[in-house]
Design a protein around this motif. Sequence first.
Motif, PDB file in Angstrom:
ATOM      1  N   PRO A   1      11.965   7.898  22.944  1.00 28.31           N
ATOM      2  CA  PRO A   1      11.718   8.974  23.914  1.00 28.31           C
ATOM      3  C   PRO A   1      12.968   9.795  24.240  1.00 28.31           C
ATOM      4  CG  PRO A   1      11.562   6.800  24.981  1.00 28.31           C
ATOM      5  CD  PRO A   1      11.606   6.570  23.499  1.00 28.31           C
ATOM      6  N   VAL A   2      14.141   9.177  24.185  1.00 29.94           N
ATOM      7  CA  VAL A   2      15.364   9.937  24.481  1.00 29.94           C
ATOM      8  C   VAL A   2      15.558  11.035  23.427  1.00 29.94           C
ATOM      9  CG1 VAL A   2      17.897   9.741  24.461  1.00 29.94           C
ATOM     10  CG2 VAL A   2      16.535   8.190  25.874  1.00 29.94           C
ATOM     11  N   ARG A   3      15.290  10.712  22.173  1.00 32.73           N
ATOM     12  CA  ARG A   3      15.447  11.714  21.104  1.00 32.73           C
ATOM     13  C   ARG A   3      14.449  12.877  21.251  1.00 32.73           C
ATOM     14  NH1 ARG A   3      18.433  10.296  16.635  1.00 32.73           N
ATOM     15  NH2 ARG A   3      19.308   8.198  16.704  1.00 32.73           N
ATOM     16  N   GLU A   4      13.359  12.641  21.963  1.00 31.42           N
ATOM     17  CA  GLU A   4      12.356  13.713  22.197  1.00 31.42           C
ATOM     18  C   GLU A   4      12.717  14.577  23.394  1.00 31.42           C
ATOM     19  OE1 GLU A   4       8.969  13.824  20.557  1.00 31.42           O
ATOM     20  OE2 GLU A   4      10.301  12.794  19.126  1.00 31.42           O
TER      21      GLU A   4
ATOM     22  N   TRP B   1      20.593  15.134  24.781  1.00 29.67           N
ATOM     23  CA  TRP B   1      20.764  13.674  24.838  1.00 29.67           C
ATOM     24  C   TRP B   1      21.932  13.214  23.975  1.00 29.67           C
ATOM     25  CZ3 TRP B   1      20.548  11.450  20.039  1.00 29.67           C
ATOM     26  CH2 TRP B   1      19.855  12.149  19.043  1.00 29.67           C
ATOM     27  N   THR B   2      22.466  12.054  24.354  1.00 28.44           N
ATOM     28  CA  THR B   2      23.454  11.334  23.550  1.00 28.44           C
ATOM     29  C   THR B   2      23.096   9.851  23.667  1.00 28.44           C
ATOM     30  OG1 THR B   2      25.116  12.968  24.190  1.00 28.44           O
ATOM     31  CG2 THR B   2      25.936  10.931  23.182  1.00 28.44           C
ATOM     32  N   ILE B   3      23.247   9.130  22.546  1.00 27.21           N
ATOM     33  CA  ILE B   3      22.945   7.692  22.567  1.00 27.21           C
ATOM     34  C   ILE B   3      24.232   6.917  22.290  1.00 27.21           C
ATOM     35  CG2 ILE B   3      21.710   5.830  21.370  1.00 27.21           C
ATOM     36  CD1 ILE B   3      19.430   7.896  20.856  1.00 27.21           C
TER      37      ILE B   3
ATOM     38  N   ALA C   1      24.453  10.068  18.163  1.00 24.52           N
ATOM     39  CA  ALA C   1      24.406   8.640  18.499  1.00 24.52           C
ATOM     40  C   ALA C   1      25.725   8.035  18.030  1.00 24.52           C
ATOM     41  CB  ALA C   1      23.232   7.968  17.800  1.00 24.52           C
ATOM     42  N   TYR C   2      26.393   7.309  18.911  1.00 26.29           N
ATOM     43  CA  TYR C   2      27.712   6.754  18.597  1.00 26.29           C
ATOM     44  C   TYR C   2      27.673   5.231  18.608  1.00 26.29           C
ATOM     45  CZ  TYR C   2      29.505  11.455  19.603  1.00 26.29           C
ATOM     46  OH  TYR C   2      29.745  12.822  19.599  1.00 26.29           O
TER      47      TYR C   2
ATOM     48  N   GLU D   1      14.960  17.757  33.550  1.00 35.62           N
ATOM     49  CA  GLU D   1      15.514  18.521  32.423  1.00 35.62           C
ATOM     50  C   GLU D   1      17.002  18.232  32.273  1.00 35.62           C
ATOM     51  OE1 GLU D   1      14.676  20.613  29.749  1.00 35.62           O
ATOM     52  OE2 GLU D   1      12.876  19.450  30.167  1.00 35.62           O
ATOM     53  N   ALA D   2      17.488  17.199  32.981  1.00 41.86           N
ATOM     54  CA  ALA D   2      18.920  16.866  32.917  1.00 41.86           C
ATOM     55  C   ALA D   2      19.275  16.299  31.546  1.00 41.86           C
ATOM     56  CB  ALA D   2      19.252  15.848  34.002  1.00 41.86           C
ATOM     57  N   ARG D   3      20.544  16.491  31.129  1.00 35.81           N
ATOM     58  CA  ARG D   3      21.041  15.814  29.925  1.00 35.81           C
ATOM     59  C   ARG D   3      21.001  14.325  30.158  1.00 35.81           C
ATOM     60  NH1 ARG D   3      24.210  16.558  26.416  1.00 35.81           N
ATOM     61  NH2 ARG D   3      25.745  15.015  27.004  1.00 35.81           N
ATOM     62  N   VAL D   4      20.711  13.551  29.118  1.00 32.41           N
ATOM     63  CA  VAL D   4      20.656  12.103  29.308  1.00 32.41           C
ATOM     64  C   VAL D   4      21.581  11.414  28.317  1.00 32.41           C
ATOM     65  CG1 VAL D   4      18.609  11.825  27.830  1.00 32.41           C
ATOM     66  CG2 VAL D   4      19.133  10.096  29.506  1.00 32.41           C
ATOM     67  N   VAL D   5      22.296  10.419  28.817  1.00 30.67           N
ATOM     68  CA  VAL D   5      23.159   9.576  27.969  1.00 30.67           C
ATOM     69  C   VAL D   5      22.610   8.157  28.086  1.00 30.67           C
ATOM     70  CG1 VAL D   5      25.492   8.665  27.616  1.00 30.67           C
ATOM     71  CG2 VAL D   5      25.151  11.068  28.285  1.00 30.67           C
TER      72      VAL D   5
END
Length: 255
Positions: free
Chosen positions: A95-98, A103-105, A163-164, A77-81
């Motif tokens: 999958p990151v967006r789900e 999340w951050t991309i 998303a950056y 459940e950790a934040r993902v970058v």
Amino acid sequence: MSILVIGGTGKTGRRVTDRLKARGHDVRVAARSTGFHWDRPDTWAPHLAGARAVYLVTNPLSTDTSKEVADLLGRTEARVVLLSARDIHSPAEAPVREHTGGWTILRPTWFAQNFTEDLFAGFMERGRLALPTGEGREPFVDLADVADVAVEALTDPGHDGRAYDLSGPELLSFREAVALLGRGVEYEPVTAEEFKREIAGFGEELAEYTAGLLVDIANGANAYLSDGVQQVLGRAPGRFADFVARVDAARTAGE
Ligand SMILES: NC(=O)c1ccc[n+]([C@@H]2O[C@H](COP(=O)([O-])OP(=O)(O)OC[C@H]3O[C@@H](n4cnc5c(N)ncnc54)[C@H](OP(=O)(O)O)[C@@H]3O)[C@@H](O)[C@H]2O)c1
């Protein structure tokens, strides 16, 4: 609670790890040398345990990383970058967006450090960079900026769901970049076929894929700037000449 850096021994992960440690964060690195293997999901849990945020460099040996990233994110459940790419988005973005943990991309352009630490370093050492990039221009991004952005995204939830696109501040052709690196290296534009023959040792699939990306540069597909570094850090990204000055200073110090 720690921050897990997957790919933490690689070009971006190393820099992210160093910066997080310098800020006093508890950091754990995941790479084969720490017992983390993308093709062995049983090695993931010990690394993910207790992580509140994850910097994610996907499996370099996999072309479609979406399934394994979905599998990994299902276990935390950790934040993902996620480290994606500006002009070819990673299949892992879906999958990151789900992911429900936040999340951050990050989507950087081609790295300045490819000339010194990766893809082009061997060519540079041999004194001739022969690529199918023509006179096309690319806004090379400095990995110092990518790592600074990643640290902000890992430690500030204000970047959730964003998303950056991250580029350097100027468009340079490979001829201009090589001239700035100034080691007497000759830049020679070649055809995609010539390039593929030159790197045939890396395997047909990789040669084909890489040639395609480089031909896109020749065709001008990447010749625009992006402002993700300014958005996240509130400052301009570093110029290629500043990257070269740092590399030169490090060389001189090491001599
Ligand atoms: N190069 C560019 O210009 C550019 C531009 C935009 C985006 N990108 C993206 O950047 C990403 C690469 O990031 P990077 O340059 O920081 O990585 P990198 O320097 O290629 O490092 C790869 C990392 O993955 C680890 N690794 C390799 N194989 C593994 C395996 N089978 N299981 C577990 N870990 C493994 C490596 O460590 P060990 O070898 O110790 O296991 C290392 O820590 C790619 O997704 C690429 O699309 C690159």
